[in-house]
Scaffold this motif. Structure first.
Motif, short mmCIF file in Angstrom:
data_model
loop_
_atom_site.label_atom_id
_atom_site.label_comp_id
_atom_site.label_asym_id
_atom_site.label_seq_id
_atom_site.Cartn_x
_atom_site.Cartn_y
_atom_site.Cartn_z
N VAL A 1 -1.27 11.19 -1.87
CA VAL A 1 -1.63 10.90 -3.26
C VAL A 1 -1.17 9.51 -3.69
O VAL A 1 -1.92 8.76 -4.33
CB VAL A 1 -1.06 11.97 -4.22
CG1 VAL A 1 -1.92 13.22 -4.15
CG2 VAL A 1 0.38 12.30 -3.90
N ALA A 2 0.02 9.15 -3.29
CA ALA A 2 0.53 7.83 -3.71
C ALA A 2 -0.29 6.72 -3.07
O ALA A 2 -0.70 5.76 -3.74
CB ALA A 2 2.00 7.71 -3.32
N GLN A 3 -0.56 6.86 -1.79
CA GLN A 3 -1.32 5.83 -1.08
C GLN A 3 -2.73 5.72 -1.63
O GLN A 3 -3.28 4.63 -1.75
CB GLN A 3 -1.36 6.14 0.42
CG GLN A 3 -0.04 5.98 1.15
CD GLN A 3 0.93 7.11 0.88
OE1 GLN A 3 0.54 8.18 0.39
NE2 GLN A 3 2.20 6.88 1.15
N THR A 4 -3.30 6.89 -1.99
CA THR A 4 -4.65 6.86 -2.57
C THR A 4 -4.64 6.06 -3.87
O THR A 4 -5.51 5.21 -4.10
CB THR A 4 -5.13 8.29 -2.82
OG1 THR A 4 -5.10 9.00 -1.60
CG2 THR A 4 -6.55 8.29 -3.37
N ALA A 5 -3.65 6.33 -4.69
CA ALA A 5 -3.56 5.58 -5.95
C ALA A 5 -3.46 4.09 -5.68
O ALA A 5 -4.10 3.28 -6.34
CB ALA A 5 -2.36 6.08 -6.74
N GLU A 6 -2.67 3.71 -4.66
CA GLU A 6 -2.53 2.29 -4.35
C GLU A 6 -3.84 1.70 -3.88
O GLU A 6 -4.17 0.56 -4.21
CB GLU A 6 -1.46 2.08 -3.27
CG GLU A 6 -0.04 2.40 -3.69
CD GLU A 6 0.50 1.44 -4.75
OE1 GLU A 6 -0.25 0.53 -5.18
OE2 GLU A 6 1.65 1.62 -5.17
N VAL A 7 -4.60 2.47 -3.12
CA VAL A 7 -5.87 1.94 -2.63
C VAL A 7 -6.84 1.76 -3.80
O VAL A 7 -7.57 0.76 -3.88
CB VAL A 7 -6.47 2.84 -1.54
CG1 VAL A 7 -7.91 2.45 -1.24
CG2 VAL A 7 -5.64 2.76 -0.28
N LEU A 8 -6.82 2.70 -4.75
CA LEU A 8 -7.69 2.53 -5.92
C LEU A 8 -7.27 1.29 -6.70
O LEU A 8 -8.11 0.51 -7.15
CB LEU A 8 -7.64 3.78 -6.79
CG LEU A 8 -8.16 5.07 -6.11
CD1 LEU A 8 -8.14 6.23 -7.08
CD2 LEU A 8 -9.56 4.88 -5.55
N LEU B 1 0.83 -1.21 0.00
CA LEU B 1 0.00 0.00 0.00
C LEU B 1 0.86 1.26 0.00
O LEU B 1 0.37 2.34 0.30
CB LEU B 1 -0.92 0.00 1.23
CG LEU B 1 -2.01 -1.08 1.23
CD1 LEU B 1 -2.68 -1.15 2.59
CD2 LEU B 1 -3.04 -0.78 0.15
N SER B 2 2.15 1.14 -0.29
CA SER B 2 3.07 2.28 -0.30
C SER B 2 3.07 3.01 1.03
O SER B 2 3.25 4.23 1.08
CB SER B 2 2.69 3.29 -1.38
OG SER B 2 3.14 2.88 -2.62
N ALA B 3 2.83 2.28 2.13
CA ALA B 3 2.78 2.97 3.42
C ALA B 3 4.14 3.52 3.79
O ALA B 3 5.16 2.92 3.47
CB ALA B 3 2.30 2.01 4.50
N LYS B 4 4.15 4.65 4.42
CA LYS B 4 5.41 5.25 4.88
C LYS B 4 5.45 5.17 6.40
O LYS B 4 5.32 6.16 7.10
CB LYS B 4 5.45 6.72 4.46
CG LYS B 4 5.73 6.97 3.00
CD LYS B 4 7.20 6.84 2.69
CE LYS B 4 7.53 7.16 1.25
NZ LYS B 4 6.79 6.30 0.30
N ILE B 5 5.57 3.94 6.91
CA ILE B 5 5.60 3.75 8.35
C ILE B 5 7.02 3.35 8.75
O ILE B 5 7.52 2.33 8.29
CB ILE B 5 4.59 2.66 8.77
CG1 ILE B 5 3.18 3.12 8.38
CG2 ILE B 5 4.67 2.38 10.26
CD1 ILE B 5 2.08 2.19 8.80
N GLN C 1 -1.02 7.18 8.20
CA GLN C 1 -0.43 5.89 8.54
C GLN C 1 -1.45 5.01 9.25
O GLN C 1 -1.56 3.81 8.98
CB GLN C 1 0.80 6.12 9.44
CG GLN C 1 1.97 6.75 8.70
CD GLN C 1 3.06 7.25 9.64
OE1 GLN C 1 2.79 7.51 10.81
NE2 GLN C 1 4.26 7.40 9.12
N ARG C 2 -2.22 5.62 10.14
CA ARG C 2 -3.25 4.86 10.84
C ARG C 2 -4.27 4.31 9.85
O ARG C 2 -4.70 3.17 9.93
CB ARG C 2 -3.97 5.74 11.86
CG ARG C 2 -3.12 6.16 13.02
CD ARG C 2 -3.77 7.28 13.80
NE ARG C 2 -5.05 6.88 14.34
CZ ARG C 2 -5.22 6.31 15.52
NH1 ARG C 2 -4.16 6.12 16.29
NH2 ARG C 2 -6.40 5.96 15.94
N GLN C 3 -4.66 5.17 8.92
CA GLN C 3 -5.66 4.72 7.96
C GLN C 3 -5.11 3.58 7.10
O GLN C 3 -5.82 2.61 6.81
CB GLN C 3 -6.09 5.88 7.08
CG GLN C 3 -7.30 5.54 6.23
CD GLN C 3 -8.15 6.74 5.94
OE1 GLN C 3 -7.62 7.83 5.74
NE2 GLN C 3 -9.45 6.57 5.92
N THR C 4 -3.83 3.67 6.73
CA THR C 4 -3.23 2.59 5.96
C THR C 4 -3.29 1.28 6.74
O THR C 4 -3.58 0.21 6.18
CB THR C 4 -1.77 2.93 5.62
OG1 THR C 4 -1.72 4.25 5.11
CG2 THR C 4 -1.22 1.97 4.60
#
Ligand code: ATP
Ligand code: ATP
Ligand code: MG
Ligand code: MG
Lengths: 424, 272, 346, 424, 272
Positions: free
Chosen positions: B187-194, B141-145, B159-162
């Motif tokens: 934006v990146a994470q949104t794209a991954e979720v889509l 999910l391209s998370a940045k944790i 991060q929590r939402q991811t």
């Protein structure tokens, strides 16, 4: 409060293979034993140090009492201290579990008294075999916990009130059970009294046990490190494992040797430690333990994650009451009598305070089984040390209050910076 | 008002919907949050549920997730009527839900939260395996944790939402409900979720997506169901409908703050 | 002193009818086992004996002076004709006597003296006397054992929040201080808790070891704790330990040789005396007392004073068993069979 | 648990002018007295009914005790009951405030004992004027609260532990202060004792006070309704205000008339009620009260809203300790003695339990000053009723526990549906 | 990397910034959340602060709001260096903040939350006036809240966010900081918030807007400041920069999930 941190060495060029959990470039990278130590230093500076300060407070208390009365750290007194810690410590261990799910049990004192009454009446007056008396007391304790849990989960009655009703109710039952005869002496020769007063590990056995424990820790650490490496995760340096094991071994050996100059390591205390260790394992390594923390942290989230929240509450309350009865049995055995005043007085508050001082939060989700051990040793050290000082009872109460406060202030002081570091 | 049956069903019109709810109502004290709401979800379909704030979207989700119980109405799952009295029941039916309020345990670390209720390992928990899987899920999910061993209380909002979204990838659901999953995402994470939603659709799952971002809705949804003040206010096939139509259905008027704003700022992109 | 008041001019509901009089019995606490197990049943038994139609209302204050006040109030509400009051706090209970007086209900101070001139009678053992008896027995025993006259003892007193404990302590000191014995350490046991006594004595054992040649202990329960500590600390032979209340557990310990003595206050005669007095007050009589006692503020109260007895292994048979406090069966449970046989109890 | 609600009449056509707070079309519209009643019915059905169930529990308890002993509701006994409620009620009122900020004070018992000791020593032994003794005791109480607050806000020591230290420490001080003399009797003729034992309102005065209170309520309600209308907000029907006033007036008049057949309305009890009313006003109508709830609900949010969170904590703890000393003074006056056992025993738990039973949450942010009144009346009714029943003390304890449990189960049962309505 | 000074200052280049922060760093345990960050805000300017999840935006906001203290670095307000040790200090400087986690008291009702710490009325609280003002404020934001007398715990996500935003309108701030204010808002409410931001700018206030929605950013911001992994990663004038450039600065690469997604779905609107 914005203390400036010393500049930390930072390596911007990503190394070729980094463990999966160390790839983020914002992480301060620390390697080897020095890394472990410098990480520890940072944690001390930022106040993220678990029970270390209480531990330091304990050492301070010991030093002060030793100065005031050179018999405080004598082997005799330390052996007494271990015997004094065990029964209340077992009760406090149950309290920890109950506090972890953000509930409270005010009836632990009454329950421990009830347990001693049951032991006295069934074992002495009715001549039941001792194991049956013990099992009966524990079963009743567990049953009561179940009823608490049922009332709480089914009707939503706050445990504070349910267990307050329990406090009164079971005090009544205790009086009623002991009613006609009052105090009942337990025969000094019965094994339960022997266990609580005069069973001590012979030195060779104590050393063997300690050796096995250290071995177990090393094996566990090494296996874990292996598995982490296999999963592509970072591991601490092997030297740290070795040093840790050596330190534990030395401390254990010194303690055993010193206690052995008197009676030695009490079996009852060993049982307490083993219970703490088992509970710690259950809490940190099993699903049930994970769920205990989850329910204490955010009940609704746990429920939505499909956890059977009711079962968790019930199990926690049952452990609380069962350990309270077990502690009551140990206390009765140590006193060699089941008395009307058993479990009365400050038993409740002292057991809860031990858990809290040891670092378990009253608001749930934070704490560990070891806090029961640490907390009860701190509190009983204070009581024991003051007893040796031979103060009048008003002074004794005042000094107890003051020392208790001091112990927690030391703890709080060293955590103070935490809020300013944002983890509050 | 347009009902689901009045427009073409997606793909296989002969097929039964996986999930079908009818006449669901729910009140909180003096407020009627939902009144006679209906909704169908077919396998392999992404249904967007849109509506103004307080329209009742999350309430509907919570009813499906077993958090609330409906005052009346029926829920049909795989053709048979069901009741969903608890979150466990919902999970057992095969519904995975990402809640708007995330429902994380703040005192637990990321790994523990991800696998909560589904811990790996026999007997003892296998922490190493879980940590390894966590990193895989989060990277996906391209998370940045920075670390998965810190309490989620100290994570950033996104991060929590991811973490909450990653949880829904564990297990084998038939329906995935995402309540504003990209609200706090970069934006990146949104794209991954889509991307993820599209992968779910390809695997034949039914997806309910709640979002206020019409661009996201139009990008992935097959059908758009509009709620307004707790009532159904239209169902559209995404392909057939314009941004303005959806906004009009949501606000209940063609003359609304969005339209007046885009009239005043003709330079802004129409997607706002 | 106002002497006895006439129950006849009692203003409350049941006034005048002595054959169905109501008597209130207020006892102070539960920690001491005598109240529930001896005083209450004996008192009720005697009242029933003397006056079949009379009723006894009973309440126990559980060691709380305010609670006792509340209980007294509710008894007055119920219209008792006589109050038999064993005050938890002798001074504070003056308020109860005051309230009773305003309703013309006579009060018998039972076992402990209420510090009020309005008390009608006092029936008791003398608390200071009890302390003296314990201390004297200890001093004598230690002399018998051939210990030096300045041998060390430790003192385990009663609860610091219990006023009676202060009287036992005072009595004990009046003997010990003049005896030459050296008090190594002294402790007020919070709440009479045996575990507290045990922990404290453990500490003293650590400190003084076998310098402890005798233990003054205020009651049997705390004595139990003290003995457990002495045994745990490996002190042999056990020094003599005193006690009070002739608790069953105490008697058993005396038989087993763990405890030296206890103080037997013949509860039965005491309770009977109070019951007789209460019934005659209810009938409107004012019996003549054979003694008097002074309250702290110096008012003389007509009194019936009984003498406490020191019980050691030698006179168990002649005291507690003879009086029927315990049967031999009750005392000689399996664990004490041998001790009983040895001491001729069968 | 999804009980179906009866269909509600709903008017979709928006009326011409609707109050600002009723414009949302999802709101069930209710008008006039019937609207108020049907709104109440909905609230009962959904379990959103505040302290009504405890109140019903209380009535049930009264009925049962009255059946068991016809003197329970006699004027004498009820007057006694009011006298018994006042001191502990005042302490419980302080507890409410402390609980509202999610803290706890375990030392209230010791503090009340300390206050009585201070009164005894300064007023009787040192012959201070009585007002000075009272002021001194209250000042010391406030100071202690300040110290608690300081330790908590400055060092972050949990109040559970600080006040546990206080419990022990101040018990010591109490013993030390009373040391040489033990119990000190207060002169029966002093006004404080008279106040606590024999000051009763003459009936005419009691009726006047009640009349003024009812008038005050009506004026307040009407002014409020006016102001709401002026602000364009909805108001309840005027008939409801009238009916409410009439009901209160009738209940008050009946109670006064009944109590007047014995001694009448106790001044001490009136003081307690007045304190509760003042505290209720402070909590609901002033900034300080609002901030108390805010801090208890979400400390961090309150802090970010610019509220001086530390000052709020300190003030709450000071109120707790000051009211505890005030309650201690009242208890001593009623007992006409300062005793070493004052404030011991169950004072702590009973005062906290009263607040909790009355409906104040242990977790902060929820509760009201009136819960102290309701809770203490419930608890003291149980104690008082049981005393009348002439039980042995084992039975008494057991029955107390059982009745307490019953009272809260009734409460919990009627709230049970709440969770399923999502407001849990 | 481009620093603030390297690009033209907006409007009056001679003017001092209202708020200027330099070299701010902040670490949490082993994680460095911010490293040497700088930022300027001028009066009458809307600065958008963008960045990936966990980039440190909220941490920066919390430092300005007095919630956290920086490890080092300086903050200059109206030309003079200040320290912001507490939220009260921040408010007194004239900084109003809408937090990402909203910071509402769940147990209080909407009115109490709106006016928390700024209650109206002398002596007693004037509830009627506050309720009236609340309705006005909320209507201004197109809020769909049925009753202002219910606890905010029972509001929907967007309703809660509206309450938090409405709070910042009370008082007379010089700088308004909005941390993802529109994340949970419906389309109409989002439009109203954008209108609100423009009104604030017209009144000469400095606004810091954090958002993951580039359309919103491009609609109202004058300047865009990009953070990446806790460091400054470029400052742009909105007028001069394209959507792709900003996304590239945020993700640190021109080749990112967003670009690959729009390559795969050429039909989607480029604003995503
Ligand atoms: N537990 C509750 N108690 C009382 N009212 C509630 C509760 N939950 C929701 N509501 C009310 O129900 C209505 C619908 O809320 P819901 O959360 O379903 O809205 P939503 O469509 O998800 O809005 P958003 O887009 O803001 O998330 C709101 O008016 C809300 O105030
Ligand atoms: N209290 C805290 N304790 C520990 N780490 C924290 C804390 N607060 C933030 N962090 C860490 O600091 C980093 C930056 O967090 P921050 O909340 O500032 O991100 P953000 O830019 O606001 O992200 P988002 O867009 O997701 O809201 C994150 O990695 C987060 O885990
Ligand atoms: Mg929602
Ligand atoms: Mg953020």
């Amino acid at each position: 409060m914005s203390s400036s941190t010393p500049p930390e060495t930072r390596d911007n060029s990503a190394p070729t293979t980094v463990a999966a959990d160390l790839q983020d470039e914002r992480l301060t990278r620390r390697e080897g034993l020095r890394g472990v130590l410098s990480g520890f230093a940072t944690r001390v500076r930022t106040g993220d140090i678990g029970s270390l300060p209480v531990f330091l407070g304990l050492i301070l208390i010991w030093i002060v009492f030793q100065i005031l009365n050179p018999r405080f750290l004598s082997a005799t007194n330390l052996v007494d201290l271990t015997l004094q810690c065990a029964p209340l410590g077992v009760i406090a261990l149950g309290v920890v579990v109950v506090l972890l799910v953000a509930q409270i049990d005010l009836s632990i004192g009454s329950l421990s008294g009830l347990a001693s009454a049951i032991l006295g009446v069934t074992f002495v007056s009715w001549s039941w075999p001792i194991w049956l008396s013990i099992v009966a007391a524990l079963a009743i304790g567990a049953l009561i916990g179940y009823v608490y849990g049922f009332l709480f989960t089914r009707f939503g009655v706050p445990t504070f009130v349910v267990t307050l009703a329990g406090l009164m109710g079971f005090l009544g039952v205790q009086l009623w059970v002991l009613g006609p005869s009052g105090t009942i002496n337990l025969p000094y020769s019965s094994w339960i009294v022997q266990f609580a007063t005069s069973w001590f590990l012979p030195p060779w056995l104590a050393y063997t046990v300690a050796g096995l424990v250290v071995l177990g820790i090393v094996v566990n650490d090494v296996t874990k490190a292996r598995r982490r490496t296999k999963s592509g995760l970072s591991t601490g340096p092997i030297s740290f494992i070795v040093i840790k094991a050596i330190v534990i071994a030395i401390v254990a050996a010194a303690a055993i040797t010193w206690l052995a100059t008197n009676r030695g390591v009490s079996v009852m205390f060993l049982v307490f430690i083993v219970l703490v260790a088992i509970m710690a394992t259950l809490l940190t390594r099993t699903r049930w333990g994970r769920w205990i923390y989850a329910v204490g942290g955010n009940e609704e989230a746990a429920r939505r994650a499909g956890i059977n929240v009711k079962a968790i509450y019930i199990s926690a309350l049952m452990i609380g009451t069962t350990l309270a009865t077990l502690g009551g049995l140990m206390a009765a055995a140590r006193l060699t009598a089941a008395s009307i005043s058993s479990g009365g007085g400050t038993t409740n508050l002292v057991a809860i305070a031990a858990a809290v001082i040891g670092g378990t939060s009253l608001f749930g989700g934070r704490g560990s089984a070891w806090s029961a051990l640490l907390g009860i040793v701190v509190i009983q050290s204070i009581f024991n040390g003051l007893t040796l000082l031979n103060l009048s009872s008003d002074a004794q109460f005042m000094v107890t209050g003051a020392v208790l406060l001091l112990a927690v202030i030391i703890d709080a002081l060293s955590r103070r910076s935490r809020a300013s570091h944002g983890t509050a | 008002m347009t009902l689901a049956s009045e427009i073409d069903e997606p793909r296989a019109s002969a097929r039964e919907p996986v999930l079908s709810i009818r006449n669901i109502s729910k009140g909180f004290g003096a407020v009627r949050a939902l009144t006679d709401v209906e909704l169908d979800v077919y396998a392999g379909e992404v249904v967007a549920l849109v509506g103004d704030n307080g329209a009742g979207k999350s309430t509907l989700v919570k009813i499906l997730a077993g958090v609330h119980s409906a005052d009346h109405g029926t829920i049909t799952f795989n053709g048979s009527p069901v009741s969903i009295p608890s979150p466990t029941a919902s999970r057992e039916l095969g519904i995975a839900t990402v809640f708007q309020d995330l429902a994380l345990c703040d005192n637990l670390d990321v790994v523990a939260n991800l696998f909560l209720g589904r811990e790996l390992g026999t007997g003892m928990i296998n922490e190493e395996l879980m940590e390894q899987r966590s990193w895989e899920l989060l990277r996906q999910l391209s998370a940045k944790i920075p670390s998965v061993r810190i309490a989620v209380a100290s994570l950033s909002g996104g991060q929590r939402q991811t973490v909450a979204i990653a949880r829904s990838l564990i297990g084998e659901p038939q329906i995935v409900i995402l309540d504003e999953p990209t609200a706090a995402l970069g934006v990146a994470q949104t794209a991954e979720v889509l991307n993820l939603i599209e992968r779910l659709r390809e695997r034949g799952l039914g997806v309910i997506l709640i979002s206020h971002n019409m661009a996201d809705v139009q990008a992935v949804a097959d059908r758009v169901v509009v709620l307004r003040l707790g009532r159904n206010n239209g169902v559209f096939r995404t392909a057939d409908v314009s941004y303005e139509d959806i906004v009009a259905a949501i606000t209940g008027a063609t003359d609304n703050p969005v339209s007046s704003r885009s009239a005043a700022h003709p330079t802004e992109k129409d997607a706002l | 002193s106002n002497g006895a008041q006439k129950a006849g001019d009692n203003g409350t509901a049941a006034a005048g009818d002595a054959s169905s009089a109501k008597i209130g019995l207020l006892l102070p606490d539960n920690v001491t086992e005598r109240y529930a197990s001896a005083d209450k049943p004996y008192f009720e038994e005697k009242v029933k004996d003397l006056c079949a139609g009379c009723t006894v209302s009973y309440a126990n204050a559980d060691g709380d002076a305010a609670k006792q006040q509340q209980q007294a109030e509710s008894m007055l509400t119920q219209g008792v004709d006589v109050l038999v009051l064993d005050p938890f706090d002798g001074k504070a209970a003056a308020a109860i006597v005051n309230q009773a007086k305003s309703k013309n209900v006579p009060v018998i101070s039972y076992d402990r003296l209420v510090d009020s001139g309005d008390v009608s009678y006092y029936v008791s053992f003398d608390n200071e006397k009890v302390g003296q008896l314990q201390a004297q027995a200890l001093v004598d025993k230690m002399k018998d054992l051939g210990l030096p006259s300045d041998a060390g003892i430790i003192m385990v007193n009663g609860s610091p929040t219990d006023p009676n404990a202060a009287q036992f302590k005072k009595g004990a000191h009046s003997v010990i201080d003049g005896s030459g014995l050296k008090v190594l350490a002294e402790y007020d046991t919070p709440g009479w808790e045996p575990t507290k006594a045990q922990d404290w004595v453990s500490g003293q054992v650590t400190k003084f070891g076998d310098k402890i040649k005798g233990v003054y202990d205020a009651n049997d329960d705390t004595a139990g704790g003290a003995i457990a500590a002495l045994k745990g600390g490996g002190i042999t032979p056990l020094p003599p330990v005193t006690g009070q209340d002739a608790a069953l557990s105490g008697i058993q310990r005396i038989l087993a040789g763990d405890q030296y003595m206890t103080v037997y206050k013949a509860f039965k005669p005491e309770a009977y005396q109070a019951a007789e007095l209460a019934v005659s007050l209810a009938k409107g009589e004012s019996p003549k007392a054979d003694a008097s006692a002074d309250t702290a503020s110096g008012v003389s109260i007509p009194s019936f004073l009984l003498t406490p007895v020191a019980v050691t292994v030698d006179n168990i048979k002649d005291t507690v068993i003879k009086d029927g406090l315990y049967t031999v069966d009750q005392i000689c449970t399996s664990a004490y069979k041998d001790a009983c046989t040895k001491n001729g109890l069968e």
